[in-house]
Design a protein around this motif. Structure first.
Motif, PDB file in Angstrom:
ATOM      1  N   ALA A  49       7.037   1.287 -19.462  1.00 63.69           N
ATOM      2  CA  ALA A  49       5.678   1.732 -20.876  1.00 63.69           C
ATOM      3  C   ALA A  49       5.805   3.194 -20.564  1.00 63.69           C
ATOM      4  O   ALA A  49       5.529   3.966 -22.287  1.00 63.69           O
ATOM      5  CB  ALA A  49       4.441   2.196 -20.521  1.00 63.69           C
ATOM      6  N   LEU A  50       6.215   3.631 -19.318  1.00 59.82           N
ATOM      7  CA  LEU A  50       6.661   4.905 -19.284  1.00 59.82           C
ATOM      8  C   LEU A  50       7.782   5.777 -20.266  1.00 59.82           C
ATOM      9  O   LEU A  50       7.532   6.006 -20.781  1.00 59.82           O
ATOM     10  CB  LEU A  50       6.988   6.073 -17.692  1.00 59.82           C
ATOM     11  N   ARG A  51       8.756   4.952 -19.876  1.00 63.59           N
ATOM     12  CA  ARG A  51       9.967   5.118 -20.542  1.00 63.59           C
ATOM     13  C   ARG A  51       9.823   4.780 -22.254  1.00 63.59           C
ATOM     14  O   ARG A  51      10.968   5.731 -23.169  1.00 63.59           O
ATOM     15  CB  ARG A  51      11.385   4.139 -20.638  1.00 63.59           C
ATOM     16  N   LEU A  52       9.248   3.966 -22.777  1.00 66.65           N
ATOM     17  CA  LEU A  52       9.197   3.520 -23.801  1.00 66.65           C
ATOM     18  C   LEU A  52       8.756   4.914 -24.692  1.00 66.65           C
ATOM     19  O   LEU A  52       9.231   5.667 -26.349  1.00 66.65           O
ATOM     20  CB  LEU A  52       8.025   2.436 -24.151  1.00 66.65           C
ATOM     21  N   LYS A  53       7.844   5.350 -24.018  1.00 71.96           N
ATOM     22  CA  LYS A  53       7.877   7.016 -24.280  1.00 71.96           C
ATOM     23  C   LYS A  53       8.365   8.200 -24.901  1.00 71.96           C
ATOM     24  O   LYS A  53       8.256   9.112 -25.183  1.00 71.96           O
ATOM     25  CB  LYS A  53       5.951   7.734 -23.923  1.00 71.96           C
ATOM     26  N   GLN A  54       9.472   7.992 -23.326  1.00 71.47           N
ATOM     27  CA  GLN A  54      10.281   9.224 -23.295  1.00 71.47           C
ATOM     28  C   GLN A  54      12.159   8.468 -24.957  1.00 71.47           C
ATOM     29  O   GLN A  54      11.932   7.560 -24.697  1.00 71.47           O
ATOM     30  CB  GLN A  54      11.029   8.347 -22.076  1.00 71.47           C
ATOM     31  N   GLN A 111       0.973  -1.096   0.088  1.00 69.03           N
ATOM     32  CA  GLN A 111       0.042   0.054  -0.059  1.00 69.03           C
ATOM     33  C   GLN A 111       0.993   1.559   0.040  1.00 69.03           C
ATOM     34  O   GLN A 111       0.755   2.043  -0.524  1.00 69.03           O
ATOM     35  CB  GLN A 111      -0.821  -0.259   0.815  1.00 69.03           C
ATOM     36  N   ALA A 112       2.143   1.746   0.938  1.00 72.83           N
ATOM     37  CA  ALA A 112       3.054   2.451   0.410  1.00 72.83           C
ATOM     38  C   ALA A 112       3.017   2.252  -0.675  1.00 72.83           C
ATOM     39  O   ALA A 112       3.607   3.326  -0.878  1.00 72.83           O
ATOM     40  CB  ALA A 112       4.158   2.312   1.801  1.00 72.83           C
ATOM     41  N   ILE A 113       4.330   1.651  -1.182  1.00 71.55           N
ATOM     42  CA  ILE A 113       4.217   1.203  -2.735  1.00 71.55           C
ATOM     43  C   ILE A 113       3.774   2.095  -3.589  1.00 71.55           C
ATOM     44  O   ILE A 113       3.770   2.943  -4.254  1.00 71.55           O
ATOM     45  CB  ILE A 113       5.321   0.195  -2.634  1.00 71.55           C
ATOM     46  N   GLN A 114       1.809   1.867  -3.948  1.00 71.10           N
ATOM     47  CA  GLN A 114       0.932   2.133  -5.098  1.00 71.10           C
ATOM     48  C   GLN A 114       0.872   4.168  -3.824  1.00 71.10           C
ATOM     49  O   GLN A 114       0.558   4.712  -5.543  1.00 71.10           O
ATOM     50  CB  GLN A 114      -0.248   0.906  -4.415  1.00 71.10           C
ATOM     51  N   ARG A 115       0.911   4.116  -2.888  1.00 71.57           N
ATOM     52  CA  ARG A 115       0.171   5.388  -2.620  1.00 71.57           C
ATOM     53  C   ARG A 115       1.860   5.939  -3.560  1.00 71.57           C
ATOM     54  O   ARG A 115       1.733   7.663  -3.657  1.00 71.57           O
ATOM     55  CB  ARG A 115       0.442   5.392  -0.893  1.00 71.57           C
ATOM     56  N   GLN A 116       3.580   5.527  -2.621  1.00 71.38           N
ATOM     57  CA  GLN A 116       4.684   7.134  -3.671  1.00 71.38           C
ATOM     58  C   GLN A 116       4.482   6.858  -5.262  1.00 71.38           C
ATOM     59  O   GLN A 116       4.502   7.240  -5.506  1.00 71.38           O
ATOM     60  CB  GLN A 116       5.378   6.051  -3.111  1.00 71.38           C
ATOM     61  N   LYS A 117       3.585   5.406  -5.741  1.00 64.98           N
ATOM     62  CA  LYS A 117       3.929   5.517  -6.985  1.00 64.98           C
ATOM     63  C   LYS A 117       3.123   6.294  -7.520  1.00 64.98           C
ATOM     64  O   LYS A 117       3.145   7.559  -8.742  1.00 64.98           O
ATOM     65  CB  LYS A 117       3.075   4.182  -8.113  1.00 64.98           C
ATOM     66  N   GLN A 118       1.918   7.480  -7.096  1.00 64.13           N
ATOM     67  CA  GLN A 118       0.893   7.929  -7.496  1.00 64.13           C
ATOM     68  C   GLN A 118       1.726   9.781  -7.317  1.00 64.13           C
ATOM     69  O   GLN A 118       1.235  10.280  -7.809  1.00 64.13           O
ATOM     70  CB  GLN A 118      -0.261   8.570  -6.487  1.00 64.13           C
ATOM     71  N   LEU A 119       2.379   9.896  -6.659  1.00 64.86           N
ATOM     72  CA  LEU A 119       3.367  10.922  -6.447  1.00 64.86           C
ATOM     73  C   LEU A 119       4.521  10.888  -7.466  1.00 64.86           C
ATOM     74  O   LEU A 119       5.125  11.967  -8.683  1.00 64.86           O
ATOM     75  CB  LEU A 119       4.047  11.034  -5.118  1.00 64.86           C
ATOM     76  N   VAL A 120       4.442   9.709  -8.379  1.00 58.79           N
ATOM     77  CA  VAL A 120       6.055   9.605  -9.315  1.00 58.79           C
ATOM     78  C   VAL A 120       5.827   8.953 -10.162  1.00 58.79           C
ATOM     79  O   VAL A 120       6.374   9.195 -11.671  1.00 58.79           O
ATOM     80  CB  VAL A 120       6.985   9.215  -8.859  1.00 58.79           C
ATOM     81  N   ARG A 121       3.830   8.699 -10.913  1.00 58.86           N
ATOM     82  CA  ARG A 121       3.597   8.069 -11.661  1.00 58.86           C
ATOM     83  C   ARG A 121       3.893   8.766 -13.041  1.00 58.86           C
ATOM     84  O   ARG A 121       3.901   7.898 -14.050  1.00 58.86           O
ATOM     85  CB  ARG A 121       1.898   8.347 -12.275  1.00 58.86           C
ATOM     86  N   ASN A 122       4.657   9.845 -13.565  1.00 60.15           N
ATOM     87  CA  ASN A 122       5.474  10.933 -14.812  1.00 60.15           C
ATOM     88  C   ASN A 122       6.948  10.934 -14.678  1.00 60.15           C
ATOM     89  O   ASN A 122       6.960  11.732 -15.185  1.00 60.15           O
ATOM     90  CB  ASN A 122       4.034  11.810 -14.642  1.00 60.15           C
ATOM     91  N   ASP A 123       7.074  10.129 -13.610  1.00 61.95           N
ATOM     92  CA  ASP A 123       8.849  10.624 -13.467  1.00 61.95           C
ATOM     93  C   ASP A 123       9.311   8.912 -13.165  1.00 61.95           C
ATOM     94  O   ASP A 123       9.126   8.018 -12.550  1.00 61.95           O
ATOM     95  CB  ASP A 123       8.617  11.379 -12.317  1.00 61.95           C
ATOM     96  N   GLU A 178       4.502  -0.688 -15.682  1.00 64.42           N
ATOM     97  CA  GLU A 178       4.295   0.957 -15.877  1.00 64.42           C
ATOM     98  C   GLU A 178       5.285   1.824 -16.296  1.00 64.42           C
ATOM     99  O   GLU A 178       5.799   2.893 -17.281  1.00 64.42           O
ATOM    100  CB  GLU A 178       4.014   1.354 -14.699  1.00 64.42           C
ATOM    101  N   LEU A 179       7.046   1.152 -15.131  1.00 55.78           N
ATOM    102  CA  LEU A 179       8.048   2.306 -15.688  1.00 55.78           C
ATOM    103  C   LEU A 179       8.600   2.061 -16.870  1.00 55.78           C
ATOM    104  O   LEU A 179       8.884   2.868 -17.933  1.00 55.78           O
ATOM    105  CB  LEU A 179       8.943   1.158 -14.715  1.00 55.78           C
TER     106      LEU A 179
END
Length: 525
Positions: A210-215, A168-180, A207-208
C-alpha cells in the motif's frame, strides 16, 4: 546452540574438570539438561568423585521419593527433608543441587536441595514485561534466548510464546518505519526469517504494498507479483463494500488491522485492483489506440471497475473517430462491431457517419466518377448496418449521377438506371418513382406494360417496337380519315392494330387494339 549456551557449557565443563580433579569450588555453575546429556559418558566419574552439581530442568513426573525431568533418562531421588510442592505442574522449571550416586550398576541423582520456578512460557512473559525490555531489539534477543529450550523440549506452547514476543517486537519496529518503504521491506524480510505468524507477515506485506502504491517510480510488475501472494487477490465474485473502500483509501494499514479475515481478503483484492489499474493505465499509448484492448482486460480481470474500463475505451473511441476517414471498409466493420459489442452503439454510429463524410470529401461530387464512388460507400453502410438514412443518401447520389450520365455518357446512364431498378426505383416520364409505387399503377398503364414486356392500348408504334421488336408481317388499311396498320407477331400469336388520324398532321401511330391470333401462331409452329 547459540553463543550464550556455548559459554555456559564451557563454564560447566570447567567446573566438572575441577570436580573431577578433586577441587572444591565455592559455587558451581548451574547446568542445563542438554549440557548434562553431552557429558553422559562421564556421569560415572562424577559419581565416583562425589562432585556437587547444580542442574536446572523441567519437571516431568514424580513418585513418593523420586521424580524425573523432561528429556532426561535419570531418576532423581530426594530425602524426606527435600519435598516437591504438591501442586507442581509439568514443565515447571526445577533447580536441583546434588550429585550422582551408584546403586549397584545403576546411576541415580541424589537431590540435596531443590527449588521450583515458573514454566518457560511464564518466565518469558514475565521477563518481557520487565522495565527495559520494551525495546524491539531487546524483545528479539529475549525471544532468541528461549529458542533452544523450545527446540530441545519440542515445546509448541513455548514456540507460540516466542512467536508472540517476536510479533510484538516486529509491531513496535513497524511504528518506527511505517512511512519508510525500505525500512518496512527490511522488517518484512526479518519477520519472514524469524518465522513470525502469518498474520504479522501478511500485515507487513499489505502495508508495504500500500505504501509503494503511493510512491512514484516503483516497478509495478514486482509489486503485482507480491500482491498475487496475498489471499483473495483474484476473487472477482465478491463486491467490496463502500465502507471498506473508504477505510482503505483513508488508511490501508489501519483498515487491515481492524478487519476480519474475510474483510482482509477483500482489502487485499482492493490493493491488487489498484495496482493492476495503475499498471494498465501506464500501458495506454499516448494516442489511446490500445484503449479498447486495455478496457477489455479491465472488464475481464476487474469486473467491478466499469468506469475505469469505459475511460480507457473512450480514449480509443476518440482516436478512431479522429482517423475515421483513413479506415478501409473492413477496418470500419471491425471497429464498429467492437463498439457495438461493448454496448457503445452511439459511438459506432458516430464512427460510420464520420467515415461517410470523409469518403464524400475524399471522392468529391464534382465528377460522375466521384458521385458514383461516394454513392457506393453510402450504399455499403446502408447494406452492412441496415442504415436507412445512408441507403437513401446513396440512392439520391446515384440519381444525380444518372442525370449527369444521361448528358455525358448514355452507356453509363443505362447501367445506373439498371442499378437503381435493383434498388427499387423506376424512371417514369422524367422522374424517378419507387418500384412499389410503380406496381401500384393499373395493369394497362403504358409504362408499366412496357417494363413488363406487354403491349397495351395507347402505346406508340415506337414503344411497341421497343417492347416486342419488329413484327413478322404488317398490313395496312387506309380510309378517308383514318390510317391503320396491323402488326403480326407470329411467334407470340399477336396482332397489334395501330391507328393514326389523318386529319392530324403530327399524330403518330398508336395501338388501338391487341388481338391474340392463334391461327398465326399455329402457322408459325
Amino acid at each position: 546452540m547459540n553463543a550464550g549456551e556455548g559459554l555456559l557449557l564451557r563454564s560447566g565443563l570447567w567446573v566438572w574438570l575441577l570436580l573431577c580433579c578433586g577441587a572444591a569450588p565455592v559455587t558451581a555453575q548451574t547446568l542445563s539438561v542438554p549440557q548434562l546429556l553431552k557429558q553422559q559418558d562421564r556421569w560415572g566419574e562424577l559419581a565416583d568423585a562425589g562432585a556437587r552439581i547444580q542442574l536446572e530442568g523441567r519437571f516431568q513426573s514424580r513418585t513418593a521419593e523420586s521424580f524425573r525431568l523432561e528429556q532426561l533418562e535419570l531418576i532423581f531421588r530426594h530425602p524426606p527433608t527435600v519435598r516437591l510442592p504438591d501442586r507442581i505442574r509439568r514443565a515447571q522449571r526445577v533447580e536441583v543441587t546434588g550429585g550422582f550416586t551408584r546403586d549397584g550398576s545403576r546411576l541415580f541423582f541424589t537431590v540435596q536441595r531443590l527449588q521450583v520456578g515458573e514454566t518457560d512460557e511464564e518466565q518469558l512473559r514475565r521477563r518481557m514485561a520487565e522495565p527495559g525490555n520494551e525495546q524491539p531489539e531487546k524483545l528479539l534477543l529475549l525471544a532468541a534466548e528461549y529458542v533452544p529450550r523450545a527446540e530441545f523440549y519440542e515445546d509448541d506452547v513455548l514456540r507460540q510464546e516466542i512467536q508472540a514476543v517476536r510479533g510484538q517486537a516486529i509491531q513496535r519496529q513497524k511504528q518506527l518505519v511505517r512511512n519508510d518503504p525500505i525500512g518496512l521491506a527490511g522488517l518484512l524480510q526479518s519477520a519472514e526469517q524469524l518465522g513470525v505468524s502469518a498474520e504479522t507477515t501478511g500485515q507487513l506485506r499489505f502495508e508495504l504494498l500500500a505504501l509503494r502504491l503511493k510512491q512514484p517510480g516503483n516497478e509495478l510488475q514486482s509489486l503485482l507479483a507480491d500482491a498475487r501472494r496475498m489471499e483473495g487477490w483474484d476473487d472477482r465474485q465478491r463486491a467490496i463494500p463502500a465502507s471498506l473502500q473508504q477505510a482503505f483509501t483513508k488508511n490501508a494499514g489501519a483498515a487491515w488491522a481492524a478487519a476480519s479475515p474475510a474483510e482482509r481478503r477483500l482489502l487485499q483484492r482492493q490493493l491488487y485492483v489498484q495496482l493492476r489499474l495503475l499498471d494498465l493505465r501506464q500501458q495506454l499509448k499516448t494516442d489511446g489506440s490500445n484503449g479498447l484492448e486495455l478496457g477489455r482486460l479491465v472488464r475481464d480481470e476487474l469486473p467491478a471497475e466499469v468506469q475505469a474500463a469505459e475511460a480507457l475505451e473512450q480514449r480509443e473511441v476518440q482516436w478512431q473517430l479522429s482517423r475515421a476517414t483513413q479506415l478501409e471498409r473492413q477496418e470500419l466493420i471491425g471497429v464498429s462491431g467492437l463498439l457495438v459489442r461493448l454496448d457503445r452503439v452511439a459511438e459506432a454510429g458516430q464512427l460510420r457517419s464520420a467515415w461517410l463524410r470523409g469518403q464524400e470529401q475524399r471522392f468529391g461530387l464534382q465528377t460522375l466518377a466521384g458521385q458514383i464512388r461516394t454513392a457506393d460507400e453510402y450504399l455499403f453502410v446502408g447494406e452492412e448496418w441496415q442504415d436507412q438514412v445512408a441507403r437513401e443518401r446513396g440512392v439520391e447520389l446515384l440519381k444525380q449521377a444518372w442525370e449527369r450520365a444521361a448528358q455525358e455518357s448514355p452507356a453509363d446512364a443505362d447501367g445506373l438506371a439498371q442499378r437503381l431498378k435493383t434498388l427499387g426505383w423506376e424512371r417514369l416520364q422524367d422522374r424517378w418513382i419507387s418500384s412499389a409505387d410503380f406496381l401500384k399503377r393499373p395493369p394497362d398503364d403504358v409504362q408499366r406494360a412496357a417494363r413488363e414486356g406487354r403491349v397495351v392500348k395507347g402505346m406508340t408504334a415506337e414503344q411497341v417496337s421497343q417492347t416486342l421488336g419488329r413484327p413478322n408481317r404488317t398490313a395496312k388499311l387506309a380510309a378517308q380519315r383514318v390510317f391503320r396498320e396491323f402488326w403480326i407477331y407470329e411467334e407470340a400469336g399477336l396482332v397489334v392494330r395501330l391507328r393514326r388520324n389523318l386529319q392530324r398532321a403530327n399524330e403518330v401511330l398508336v395501338v388501338e387494339d391487341v388481338v391474340r391470333d392463334e391461327a398465326a401462331r399455329r402457322k408459325q409452329d
